[in-house]
Scaffold this active site. Structure first.
Site, PDB file in Angstrom:
ATOM      1  N   ASP A  54       9.523   1.505   4.622  1.00  0.00           N
ATOM      2  CA  ASP A  54      10.653   0.873   5.303  1.00  0.00           C
ATOM      3  C   ASP A  54      11.626   1.908   5.856  1.00  0.00           C
ATOM      4  OD1 ASP A  54       9.388  -1.372   4.417  1.00  0.00           O
ATOM      5  OD2 ASP A  54      10.929  -1.948   2.974  1.00  0.00           O
TER       6      ASP A  54
ATOM      7  N   SER B 212      13.378  -5.533   6.173  1.00  0.00           N
ATOM      8  CA  SER B 212      13.972  -4.250   5.761  1.00  0.00           C
ATOM      9  C   SER B 212      15.413  -4.076   6.197  1.00  0.00           C
ATOM     10  CB  SER B 212      13.127  -3.069   6.259  1.00  0.00           C
ATOM     11  OG  SER B 212      11.868  -3.092   5.644  1.00  0.00           O
TER      12      SER B 212
ATOM     13  N   SER C 275      17.679  -3.665   4.114  1.00  0.00           N
ATOM     14  CA  SER C 275      18.211  -2.637   3.214  1.00  0.00           C
ATOM     15  C   SER C 275      17.898  -1.237   3.728  1.00  0.00           C
ATOM     16  CB  SER C 275      17.665  -2.824   1.798  1.00  0.00           C
ATOM     17  OG  SER C 275      16.250  -2.770   1.777  1.00  0.00           O
TER      18      SER C 275
ATOM     19  N   THR D  88       0.823  -1.211   0.000  1.00  0.00           N
ATOM     20  CA  THR D  88       0.000   0.000   0.000  1.00  0.00           C
ATOM     21  C   THR D  88       0.856   1.259   0.000  1.00  0.00           C
ATOM     22  OG1 THR D  88      -0.142  -0.227   2.406  1.00  0.00           O
ATOM     23  CG2 THR D  88      -2.030  -1.001   1.131  1.00  0.00           C
TER      24      THR D  88
ATOM     25  N   ALA E 129      14.605 -11.425   4.411  1.00  0.00           N
ATOM     26  CA  ALA E 129      13.517 -11.926   5.255  1.00  0.00           C
ATOM     27  C   ALA E 129      12.273 -11.047   5.193  1.00  0.00           C
ATOM     28  CB  ALA E 129      13.995 -12.027   6.703  1.00  0.00           C
ATOM     29  N   GLY E 130      12.356  -9.907   4.517  1.00  0.00           N
ATOM     30  CA  GLY E 130      11.236  -8.977   4.521  1.00  0.00           C
ATOM     31  C   GLY E 130      11.192  -8.124   5.771  1.00  0.00           C
TER      32      GLY E 130
END
Length: 383
Positions: free
Chosen positions: A176, A130, A132, A38, A127-128
């Site tokens: 993120d 964040s 990065s 979203t 892993a999702g």
């Protein structure tokens, strides 16, 4: 998982460079409770910064070179000249985050200065969670600490997003970076990704977060993430809108059969997910677990059926957690999709039951090895 301490990173820096660092800065990863895909549609998200971090030990130098050692990449060393154009390296990915952040800082008028950086992180990669964005926010802090310059948290988040979009090549939204920069301890943050306004939503003191890595590794740049963004933009364009935020659900439902089925389902996920995120934030504020768990379950079903970003292993993991919670907790996939993690939230006394169910059932059912990651909501890098 073992957290990296300041003492450890100080020692690693000294071993790598021969002198002690001036300082250590950190930026957290995040888990998104609800509101998936979203953010780049200018919608609502409800993430929390978590107590897993990218840490950077630093020391200034009186030249225009940045020397970086990456602990998580076997001590790989890279040197970057601040006075040369930033050029993407196709052979190794992590230095491109450094170059992208440097490029964006320079384009915003920051002068920067030379120095030595030692980077180490305990945010699980792929892993999702964040890793990065955590790296980007830590880099902003470290580079500006070297040069003695300052930045506002939201500007730091936008800068990190631009580095990932324009240099690294992942068309991520703002969530993120913003939660890594601005997170609040013991709270989730309801973010309006259109105007970047935030509202802290306290997590009840006797509730805890449990993140479970599915054992299915994911990579945003190389996945279908960018494709989903293009599909959402195409759906918005069908209605003459610049963003799905400008479309209401009634308009979309009235166009069923006119809009192609794939675009319709992508848009339906985003619009209903925005509604669920607002409902979930209110439920969390009221400590209404039944309503929160219902919103999380519906979110997962929408990600599975309309957005097509879950995997069979992830679906099984969510089912195990949901069944074990027996109405006393919620669970859903979290992150961009195609693997990664599931997030659960439940009263403290329920968490051991969830962990036991995962350990008993998940690997036997899927062949994937789970990693249990207890977490708490923490402060952001610039909070």
């Amino acid at each position: 998982m073992t957290a990296i301490t300041d003492t450890q990173i100080n020692q690693w820096f000294t071993q790598a460079f021969g002198n002690a660092p001036l300082a250590v800065v950190k930026a957290p990863g995040r888990v998104n409770l609800i509101g998936e895909h979203t953010d780049y549609n200018q919608g609502f998200v409800l993430p929390a910064a978590i107590n897993y971090y990218t840490a950077i030990a630093l020391s200034p130098e009186d030249h225009r070179q940045i020397t970086i050692v990456a602990h998580n990449f076997e001590g790989e060393r890279v040197q970057i000249d601040l006075d040369q154009p930033m050029v993407k390296d196709p052979s190794t990915s992590w230095p491109n985050y450094v170059r992208g952040v440097i490029q964006q800082l320079q384009q915003q008028g920051f002068q920067l200065a030379g120095g030595k950086l030692y980077i180490a992180g305990d945010v699980p990669a792929g892993a999702g969670l964040s890793s990065s964005a955590s790296l980007e926010m830590a880099l902003v802090r470290a580079l500006l600490r070297l040069s003695g310059e300052s930045i506002e948290p939201t500007q730091a988040a936008l800068l990190g997003q631009a580095a990932e979009n324009h240099f690294v090549g992942c068309n991520c939204g703002i969530m993120d970076q913003l939660i890594s920069a601005c997170g609040q301890a013991s709270s989730a943050l309801l973010i309006d990704c259109r105007d970047l306004s935030t509202r802290a939503v306290p997590i009840p003191a006797d509730w805890e977060l449990l993140i479970v890595h599915s054992g299915v590794k994911r990579g945003l740049v190389d996945s279908e993430y960018n494709q989903r963004r293009h599909q959402c933009e195409a759906a918005a364009a069908f209605f003459g809108k610049t963003s799905l935020r400008d479309l209401n659900l009634e308009e979309l439902l009235a166009a069923e059969g006119q809009l192609d089925d794939l675009s319709f389902r992508r848009a339906r996920h985003v619009l209903t997910e925005n509604q669920r995120t607002l409902l979930a934030a209110d439920a969390l504020k009221r400590a209404d677990m039944l309503s929160l768990a219902k919103a999380m379950a519906e979110s997962h079903a929408s990600m599975r059926d309309d957005f097509n970003i879950t995997t069979p292993a992830i679906d099984k993991l969510v089912a195990i957690l949901t069944n074990a919670a027996a109405g006393e907790g919620g669970a859903r996939m979290t992150g961009g999709g195609f693997g990664g993690c599931v997030v659960a939230i439940a009263p403290k006394q329920v968490i051991p039951r969830l962990m036991a169910a995962v350990e008993r059932e998940y690997q036997a059912a899927t062949g994937c090895e789970p990693t249990l990651i207890p977490a708490r909501a923490s402060e952001g890098a610039f909070a």
